[in-house]
Every structure is written in C-alpha cells, then in structure tokens.
Design a protein around this motif. Structure first.
Motif, PDB file in Angstrom:
ATOM      1  N   ALA A  96       0.879  -1.501  -0.003  1.00 33.90           N
ATOM      2  CA  ALA A  96      -0.131   0.272   0.164  1.00 33.90           C
ATOM      3  C   ALA A  96       0.978   1.501   0.158  1.00 33.90           C
ATOM      4  O   ALA A  96       0.613   2.295  -0.919  1.00 33.90           O
ATOM      5  CB  ALA A  96      -0.902   0.031   1.415  1.00 33.90           C
ATOM      6  N   PHE A  97       1.913   1.173   0.759  1.00 35.28           N
ATOM      7  CA  PHE A  97       2.733   2.864   0.340  1.00 35.28           C
ATOM      8  C   PHE A  97       3.888   2.348  -0.374  1.00 35.28           C
ATOM      9  O   PHE A  97       3.770   3.869  -0.950  1.00 35.28           O
ATOM     10  CB  PHE A  97       4.150   1.948   2.007  1.00 35.28           C
ATOM     11  N   GLN A  98       4.233   1.506  -1.246  1.00 38.04           N
ATOM     12  CA  GLN A  98       4.730   1.596  -2.526  1.00 38.04           C
ATOM     13  C   GLN A  98       3.855   2.483  -3.339  1.00 38.04           C
ATOM     14  O   GLN A  98       3.971   2.554  -4.762  1.00 38.04           O
ATOM     15  CB  GLN A  98       4.840   0.399  -2.539  1.00 38.04           C
ATOM     16  N   HIS A  99       2.423   2.148  -3.638  1.00 34.71           N
ATOM     17  CA  HIS A  99       1.056   2.654  -4.654  1.00 34.71           C
ATOM     18  C   HIS A  99       2.117   3.817  -4.043  1.00 34.71           C
ATOM     19  O   HIS A  99       1.166   4.750  -5.429  1.00 34.71           O
ATOM     20  CB  HIS A  99      -0.077   1.955  -4.506  1.00 34.71           C
ATOM     21  N   ILE A 100       1.502   4.647  -2.997  1.00 34.57           N
ATOM     22  CA  ILE A 100       1.779   5.866  -2.625  1.00 34.57           C
ATOM     23  C   ILE A 100       3.213   6.459  -2.870  1.00 34.57           C
ATOM     24  O   ILE A 100       3.124   7.791  -3.929  1.00 34.57           O
ATOM     25  CB  ILE A 100       1.412   5.864  -1.125  1.00 34.57           C
ATOM     26  N   PHE A 101       4.513   6.138  -2.883  1.00 36.48           N
ATOM     27  CA  PHE A 101       5.261   6.291  -4.239  1.00 36.48           C
ATOM     28  C   PHE A 101       5.317   6.105  -5.127  1.00 36.48           C
ATOM     29  O   PHE A 101       5.554   7.574  -5.601  1.00 36.48           O
ATOM     30  CB  PHE A 101       6.216   5.776  -3.462  1.00 36.48           C
ATOM     31  N   ARG A 102       4.658   5.617  -5.782  1.00 39.78           N
ATOM     32  CA  ARG A 102       4.983   5.418  -7.263  1.00 39.78           C
ATOM     33  C   ARG A 102       3.615   6.549  -7.435  1.00 39.78           C
ATOM     34  O   ARG A 102       3.884   7.417  -8.245  1.00 39.78           O
ATOM     35  CB  ARG A 102       4.278   4.459  -7.559  1.00 39.78           C
ATOM     36  N   ARG A 103       2.728   6.652  -7.035  1.00 41.98           N
ATOM     37  CA  ARG A 103       2.126   7.754  -7.195  1.00 41.98           C
ATOM     38  C   ARG A 103       1.925   8.730  -6.768  1.00 41.98           C
ATOM     39  O   ARG A 103       1.728   9.997  -8.161  1.00 41.98           O
ATOM     40  CB  ARG A 103       0.392   7.273  -6.543  1.00 41.98           C
ATOM     41  N   GLU A 104       2.606   9.465  -6.336  1.00 40.91           N
ATOM     42  CA  GLU A 104       3.808  10.281  -5.314  1.00 40.91           C
ATOM     43  C   GLU A 104       5.144  11.282  -6.493  1.00 40.91           C
ATOM     44  O   GLU A 104       5.649  11.547  -6.015  1.00 40.91           O
ATOM     45  CB  GLU A 104       3.512  10.875  -4.042  1.00 40.91           C
ATOM     46  N   SER A 105       5.079  10.277  -7.100  1.00 44.58           N
ATOM     47  CA  SER A 105       6.476   9.954  -7.451  1.00 44.58           C
ATOM     48  C   SER A 105       7.514  10.548  -6.478  1.00 44.58           C
ATOM     49  O   SER A 105       8.716  11.045  -6.984  1.00 44.58           O
ATOM     50  CB  SER A 105       6.201  11.253  -8.444  1.00 44.58           C
ATOM     51  N   LEU A 106       8.277   9.259  -5.395  1.00 52.83           N
ATOM     52  CA  LEU A 106       8.823   9.193  -4.830  1.00 52.83           C
ATOM     53  C   LEU A 106      10.336   8.303  -4.665  1.00 52.83           C
ATOM     54  O   LEU A 106       9.441   6.608  -4.794  1.00 52.83           O
ATOM     55  CB  LEU A 106       8.397   9.434  -2.990  1.00 52.83           C
ATOM     56  N   ASN A 107      11.493   8.427  -4.230  1.00 46.74           N
ATOM     57  CA  ASN A 107      12.158   7.145  -4.693  1.00 46.74           C
ATOM     58  C   ASN A 107      12.365   7.065  -2.680  1.00 46.74           C
ATOM     59  O   ASN A 107      12.774   7.558  -2.470  1.00 46.74           O
ATOM     60  CB  ASN A 107      13.268   8.082  -5.086  1.00 46.74           C
ATOM     61  N   ALA A 108      11.723   5.773  -2.725  1.00 47.57           N
ATOM     62  CA  ALA A 108      12.302   5.169  -1.543  1.00 47.57           C
ATOM     63  C   ALA A 108      13.001   4.618  -1.229  1.00 47.57           C
ATOM     64  O   ALA A 108      13.178   3.081  -1.735  1.00 47.57           O
ATOM     65  CB  ALA A 108      10.527   4.692  -0.657  1.00 47.57           C
ATOM     66  N   ALA A 109      14.128   4.580  -0.111  1.00 47.16           N
ATOM     67  CA  ALA A 109      15.337   2.972   0.201  1.00 47.16           C
ATOM     68  C   ALA A 109      14.257   1.932   0.989  1.00 47.16           C
ATOM     69  O   ALA A 109      14.446   3.422   2.437  1.00 47.16           O
ATOM     70  CB  ALA A 109      16.604   4.161   0.856  1.00 47.16           C
ATOM     71  N   ILE A 110      14.413   1.804   0.671  1.00 45.29           N
ATOM     72  CA  ILE A 110      13.424   0.113   1.032  1.00 45.29           C
ATOM     73  C   ILE A 110      14.032  -0.397   1.603  1.00 45.29           C
ATOM     74  O   ILE A 110      15.135  -1.043   1.342  1.00 45.29           O
ATOM     75  CB  ILE A 110      12.201  -0.722   0.048  1.00 45.29           C
ATOM     76  N   ILE A 111      14.385  -0.614   3.135  1.00 44.36           N
ATOM     77  CA  ILE A 111      15.355  -1.651   3.798  1.00 44.36           C
ATOM     78  C   ILE A 111      14.413  -2.765   4.639  1.00 44.36           C
ATOM     79  O   ILE A 111      13.097  -2.569   5.207  1.00 44.36           O
ATOM     80  CB  ILE A 111      15.818  -1.082   5.234  1.00 44.36           C
ATOM     81  N   GLU A 112      14.664  -4.194   3.995  1.00 39.01           N
ATOM     82  CA  GLU A 112      13.598  -4.915   5.080  1.00 39.01           C
ATOM     83  C   GLU A 112      14.300  -5.917   6.138  1.00 39.01           C
ATOM     84  O   GLU A 112      16.086  -5.708   6.965  1.00 39.01           O
ATOM     85  CB  GLU A 112      13.918  -6.151   4.106  1.00 39.01           C
ATOM     86  N   GLY A 113      13.753  -5.928   7.454  1.00 42.16           N
ATOM     87  CA  GLY A 113      14.340  -6.067   9.160  1.00 42.16           C
ATOM     88  C   GLY A 113      15.268  -7.115   9.141  1.00 42.16           C
ATOM     89  O   GLY A 113      15.776  -7.433   9.505  1.00 42.16           O
ATOM     90  N   ASP A 114      14.960  -8.134   8.057  1.00 44.58           N
ATOM     91  CA  ASP A 114      15.668  -9.631   7.770  1.00 44.58           C
ATOM     92  C   ASP A 114      17.134  -9.247   7.254  1.00 44.58           C
ATOM     93  O   ASP A 114      17.414  -9.930   7.868  1.00 44.58           O
ATOM     94  CB  ASP A 114      14.938 -10.378   6.499  1.00 44.58           C
ATOM     95  N   SER A 115      17.415  -7.828   7.053  1.00 48.60           N
ATOM     96  CA  SER A 115      18.662  -7.717   6.694  1.00 48.60           C
ATOM     97  C   SER A 115      19.437  -7.181   8.026  1.00 48.60           C
ATOM     98  O   SER A 115      20.388  -7.114   7.533  1.00 48.60           O
ATOM     99  CB  SER A 115      18.629  -6.411   5.391  1.00 48.60           C
ATOM    100  N   PHE A 116      18.596  -6.911   9.363  1.00 47.31           N
ATOM    101  CA  PHE A 116      19.581  -7.099  10.477  1.00 47.31           C
ATOM    102  C   PHE A 116      19.140  -7.817  11.228  1.00 47.31           C
ATOM    103  O   PHE A 116      19.928  -7.921  12.491  1.00 47.31           O
ATOM    104  CB  PHE A 116      18.864  -5.954  10.756  1.00 47.31           C
ATOM    105  N   HIS A 117      18.642  -9.542  10.593  1.00 45.01           N
ATOM    106  CA  HIS A 117      19.030 -10.355  11.653  1.00 45.01           C
ATOM    107  C   HIS A 117      21.230  -9.994  11.782  1.00 45.01           C
ATOM    108  O   HIS A 117      21.696 -10.200  11.033  1.00 45.01           O
ATOM    109  CB  HIS A 117      18.183 -12.002  10.587  1.00 45.01           C
ATOM    110  N   ARG A 118      21.313 -11.450  12.941  1.00 46.75           N
ATOM    111  CA  ARG A 118      22.866 -11.484  12.850  1.00 46.75           C
ATOM    112  C   ARG A 118      23.713 -12.580  12.374  1.00 46.75           C
ATOM    113  O   ARG A 118      24.282 -12.543  11.951  1.00 46.75           O
ATOM    114  CB  ARG A 118      22.844 -10.512  14.864  1.00 46.75           C
TER     115      ARG A 118
END
Length: 291
Positions: free
Chosen positions: A24-46
């Motif tokens: 849902a947020f990605q739809h907003i970013f696309r509609r409003e032409s916003l470039n988001a750096a997307i981070i997944e929580g799994d990336s910060f598992h130890r």
C-alpha cells in the motif's frame, strides 16, 4: 526524530500482514513520484539461516528454549538504530539484503538463507522505508523509535496472526503444524517483551479483527479474508486528523473511541491511502523547508 530526511517504519511480527501494508505504501510512493530506500527487517538479523539453527541448538542445550528472531540477541538493533539516525541526518546509510529463496538467490547472487554484502544506500532517495519486526523497539541499549518520523503498527489479534503464520509456514516452507506451534511457543517471551511494547509507541496502529470463529487457530482450514474482518485503526495523537472526512470516505465505518476508527476489513487499502498520503506529503514538505 529526523528533520531533513523522513524515516517511515512498518512494524509487526511475521504473519501479521506487514507485507500487504508495504505494498500500500509503495502505491503511494509511485503515485506521488517518491523514491524510497526500502529496508527489510530481515537484513538486520545477526545470523544467517544455518548460523541461526546452530545458535538455537546451542541455546537449547544450555537450557534456553526461547531464543528467537524476536529478541535483541539475534538482531543487529544498534546497527538499525544507527542507520535510522544517520539517514535522518544525512540521507545516507548502509544496508544489506537477506536472501529468502532461489528466486532472490538468482537476483542477488547469494545462496538462499544468507546475506548480501553491506552496501551504501542510493544517494538520491526521498525517504527511508523499513518493514520488519523492530521498527519501534526501545530497550536498555537502543531507542529505535526515537529516529522514526512515522511508525505504523500492523497487529492482527493473536489468533488471526497465528492462523496466518500456520498457513504461510506450512504452504511455503513445508513445516508441520507441530513445528509451527513450537516456533510460536519459543518466540512468546520475546514477543511479549520486545514486539508488543512497540505498539504503544506507534503513531498509527492497524489491527484486523476477524468476524468468523478463530477460537482454535490450529485447526482453521482457511485464513479469514479481509471481508470477514473489521479493521481497528488507532491514532496515538488524534489532533489534526480529519475524522469526519475519514468516516465519509470509509463506508460503514464508525468511531469507537475519540482516537479510533473501525471500518470493514476490505477497506484497508483505501484507509491507508487516505490516511498516509497526507502524512507522507507533510513529511516531504518539512524536508523541503529544512533545506
């Protein structure tokens, strides 16, 4: 809280439905032409997948049967806090990706269950968007929520969360019901101590409540659909929220408390669009004025 570069975090446990919220947020970013750096929580598992299995076995032999990804010891929470702080101040930071399956392995060039190398975030992003377990965690050593400008909790009632996890893990990962139950029991102390408290700190919470019987989640044949649910939307600070407008836009909705709207579950996507679009644009306006 950052001023120059907005940080948005979607926080909730696995099986909570955070992935749908991210879309849902990605739809907003696309509609409003916003470039988001997307981070997944799994990336910060130890630990990677094999290391985590070994660590769990080691902990069990030592008498600790509750070691899980929900707790701080299995995650790089200080590094996540540092990323949020640095991005808010400079628009920069470093992250990596956890490779979940064969399709991602082909894309990222790393085996499933491992991490890619740490790399710099793109330099021209408008905001940072995080989706994972710990977007608003506060503990003795970290205060991640301090650096989040918009923190959204995704919290189905517990039986619904378990049903979603059971169906996902059995269908996608081939786990037995007993294995999923063992995982739920192992995670419970960390769920209570580290996941639940975040939802007292979030700016907005979305809680899905099924309108069908989920009394025994371990025998449920189907996941209750959105049209078989109601959505409880709680605003931490109702000041500035146009409740009459939201009620008019969300058919069959009502207010149960001065800061809570209840609407049909099928309206979740629409609710997110009309609630978060103005909030995101306000953050972007603050960013422009801070330059």
């Amino acid at each position: 809280m950052s001023i120059k570069n907005p940080v948005i975090a979607i926080t909730g446990s696995s099986g909570a439905g955070t992935t749908s919220v991210t879309r849902a947020f990605q739809h907003i970013f696309r509609r409003e032409s916003l470039n988001a750096a997307i981070i997944e929580g799994d990336s910060f598992h130890r630990y990677d997948r094999l290391e985590m299995r070994a660590k769990m076995a080691e902990k069990s032999l030592a008498g600790d049967h509750h070691f899980s990804h929900f707790g701080p010891e299995a995650n790089l929470l200080a590094e996540l806090e540092g990323l949020f702080r640095e991005y808010g101040e400079t628009g920069r930071g470093r992250s990596r990706h956890y490779v979940h399956d064969d399709a991602e392995a082909e894309k990222y060039g790393a085996p499933p269950g491992t991490f890619t190398e740490w790399t710099d975030l793109p330099s021209d992003t408008d905001l940072l968007f995080y989706e994972g377990l710990h977007g608003g965690v506060r503990s003795e050593s970290v205060d991640i929520g301090r650096y989040v400008d918009l923190c959204v909790g995704v919290v189905p009632i517990i039986n619904l969360e378990w049903i979603q996890k059971l169906h996902r893990d059995k269908a996608q990962r081939g786990y037995s019901t007993e294995a999923v139950m063992d995982t739920i029991l192992r995670r419970m102390p960390d769920y209570i101590n580290y996941i639940c408290p975040q939802f007292s700190q979030t700016h907005v919470n979305f809680q899905r409540v099924p309108t069908v019987d989920t009394s025994n989640p371990f025998i449920a044949q189907d996941i209750p659909g959105q049209d078989e649910s109601m959505l409880v939307i709680r605003f931490a600070n109702p000041k500035g929220i146009d409740f009459p407008y939201l009620l008019s836009m969300l058919h069959d909705s009502f207010m149960s408390r001065p800061n809570i709207i209840v609407c049909p579950g099928g309206k979740m996507g629409l609710a997110m669009q009309i609630i978060f679009t103005p909030m995101i644009m306000q953050l972007m306006d603050k960013k422009r004025r801070a330059r």
